[in-house]
Design a protein around this motif. Structure first.
Motif, PDB file in Angstrom:
ATOM      1  N   GLY A  52       0.807  -1.211   0.000  1.00 55.90           N
ATOM      2  CA  GLY A  52       0.000   0.000   0.000  1.00 55.90           C
ATOM      3  C   GLY A  52       0.842   1.264   0.000  1.00 55.90           C
TER       4      GLY A  52
ATOM      5  N   ASN B 275      -7.208  -3.691   3.603  1.00 60.18           N
ATOM      6  CA  ASN B 275      -7.323  -2.313   3.128  1.00 60.18           C
ATOM      7  C   ASN B 275      -7.518  -2.283   1.609  1.00 60.18           C
TER       8      ASN B 275
ATOM      9  N   GLU C 225      -7.874   2.609  -1.119  1.00 63.11           N
ATOM     10  CA  GLU C 225      -7.207   3.343  -2.206  1.00 63.11           C
ATOM     11  C   GLU C 225      -7.823   4.741  -2.375  1.00 63.11           C
TER      12      GLU C 225
ATOM     13  N   ASP D 251      -5.184  -0.978  -6.833  1.00 66.65           N
ATOM     14  CA  ASP D 251      -5.889  -1.871  -5.915  1.00 66.65           C
ATOM     15  C   ASP D 251      -7.313  -2.140  -6.391  1.00 66.65           C
TER      16      ASP D 251
ATOM     17  N   GLY E 286      -7.486   5.474   3.865  1.00 63.97           N
ATOM     18  CA  GLY E 286      -6.601   4.341   3.662  1.00 63.97           C
ATOM     19  C   GLY E 286      -5.492   4.229   4.685  1.00 63.97           C
TER      20      GLY E 286
ATOM     21  N   ASN F 126      -2.861  -4.527   3.112  1.00 66.99           N
ATOM     22  CA  ASN F 126      -3.379  -4.025   1.844  1.00 66.99           C
ATOM     23  C   ASN F 126      -3.803  -5.190   0.939  1.00 66.99           C
TER      24      ASN F 126
ATOM     25  N   SER G 202       3.123   2.239  -6.340  1.00 62.16           N
ATOM     26  CA  SER G 202       1.718   1.934  -6.648  1.00 62.16           C
ATOM     27  C   SER G 202       1.212   2.695  -7.857  1.00 62.16           C
TER      28      SER G 202
END
Length: 442
Positions: free
Chosen positions: A139, A163, A166, A174, A238, A267, A350
């Motif tokens: 994450g 989680n 996002e 995600d 998040g 995550n 990410s």
């Protein structure tokens, strides 16, 4: 009524441009640059040498300590350099440079692993597999996952939170993973519950991802212990502490960890990586990355090998458009601008955001008007303007006393400031100095 955290928070424009873009596989690059520090904690120790041949998934740097992580080769190839190179932080770090072999071409059309639901490993074996596979939090925090899961006797954890929020604008890695790999994520959750002896798991997803909520509710129907919680949209939900407050109404104490209130948070990307490691013996050598921006020709989500130069991702979406001001590693709220697109994708990458001149230009900073907007939106209950002033003037001990280290660097304060003051910039700087002072003391 949808759940959310009660203190602070903002509602930035979402700009989820790539939410409907399926995840495609980026071609394997000719050269990968693999940093040995891709996690919080001690950098890994290199165990290969120049001219060594390596295979896909081979350990090339071993964990340097308990809070550390193994690094694996994302490709088959030959080590050409062990060199200091600039990474996404802008600082030089040790990298393993690998020239890829032609046999990686077949890996571009890599067959999907079949869904494997049966869990055959025991608790210790699962933990060892996660450790060996170099799994870290995907994450953004990159905390080694095996450390979170290695519970001591006095830690009583009764709930696992997944989680899927996002909340960072623009990013959809995600979101797409939940839509495309929901069954694997559910098995990953069951693996964690089995390893931790936990009988309750909640997947937190904000209500702007109704399709993901629907898909995961259907996938989780096989196990009554797993619930999906639809959350009201609010940034920075998040963040672990805010997510725990939203779902369970438990408050993590200042300086504490989620396990202090009986919770472990992972995550969705991390859970999928754990599924692959345990069920298919697949180490963490690739991840989903969103490449986005309003002016990009074809913004997309990609499966990307760790170590791939970011310039390859940008080229895959049509290149950097004219009038671009910044290329950001991460989202617009917490991401950091890159000095160069030659830096590699790491386990913590990410998203890559390409921002135009108009979006990135800052307005002139003016004196504080004491409106308290920054105080109202701070999810940690801090006084950002005070922390900025203390950092600016060098009163670091006072900043520490005013809980500067509690700041989660979400950027909400800067977002709402009518005087356009660089609150987060100064707070980040102050935090770095305070941390150095504390390290020196210890």
């Amino acid at each position: 009524m949808l759940k959310t955290f009660p203190k602070g928070g903002i509602h930035p424009t979402e700009n989820k441009i790539t939410a409907t873009k399926a995840i495609n596989r980026l071609p394997v690059p000719k050269v990968v640059y693999v940093p040995i520090a891709q996690h919080i904690g001690i950098p890994s120790e290199i165990i290969v040498d120049r001219k060594d041949s390596v295979e896909i998934g081979q350990v090339i740097a071993k964990s340097g300590g308990y809070v550390s992580s193994n690094i694996h080769s994302p490709v088959a190839g030959t080590v050409t350099k062990l060199d200091m190179m600039v990474d996404s932080s802008g600082y030089k770090t040790q990298c393993i440079v690998i020239r890829t072999d032609q046999k990686n071409e077949a890996n571009f059309q890599e067959p999907e692993f079949p869904l494997k639901r049966e869990i055959t490993m025991g608790q210790k074996e699962i933990l060892q597999h996660i450790t060996d596979s170099g799994i870290v939090g995907l994450g953004g925090a990159t905390f080694p996952s095996h450390v979170k899961l290695d519970l001591k006797n006095d830690n009583k954890v009764d709930c696992l939170i997944i989680n899927g929020v996002e909340c960072e604008p623009y990013l959809t890695a995600d979101h797409r993973l939940m839509l495309e790999r929901a069954d694997e994520i559910v098995v990953g959750i069951q693996i964690l519950m089995h390893a931790l002896h936990i009988h309750e798991a909640v997947i937190g997803i904000e209500n702007n991802k109704k399709d993901a909520i629907k898909v995961l509710k259907k996938a989780a129907a096989i196990d009554k212990r797993i619930k999906v919680a639809a959350l009201r949209v609010k940034y920075p939900q998040g963040s672990e502490k805010q997510l725990i407050k939203s779902i369970l109404k438990r408050e993590v104490p200042k300086g504490g960890l989620p396990m202090d209130v009986g919770v472990i948070v992972h995550n969705v990307g991390t859970v999928f990586a754990i599924y692959q490691a345990v069920q298919h013996d697949r180490p963490l050598i690739e991840r989903v990355v969103t490449v986005t921006g309003k002016r990009l020709e074809k913004p997309s989500n990609f499966w990307v090998k760790i170590g791939t130069p970011i310039k390859d991702l940008v080229e895959a979406v049509g290149g950097i458009p004219e009038g671009t001001r910044k290329v950001v590693n991460g989202g617009p709220m917490m991401g950091k601008a890159l000095k160069s697109t030659d830096v590699p994708v790491t386990k913590g990458t990410s998203g890559i955001l390409v921002i135009s001149e108009e979006e990135a230009s800052r307005q002139e900073s003016k004196p504080c008007i004491r409106c308290s907007n920054c105080v109202f939106v701070c999810p940690m209950g801090l006084e950002p303007q005070l922390l900025m002033n203390l950092s600016e003037k060098g009163f670091y001990e006072k900043a520490r006393a005013e809980d500067i280290l509690t700041c989660i660097e979400c950027g909400s304060c800067s977002y709402v400031c009518p005087s356009h003051r660089p609150l987060l910039d100064y707070i980040r700087f102050g935090k770095s100095i305070v941390k150095k002072l504390e390290t020196a003391k210890n």
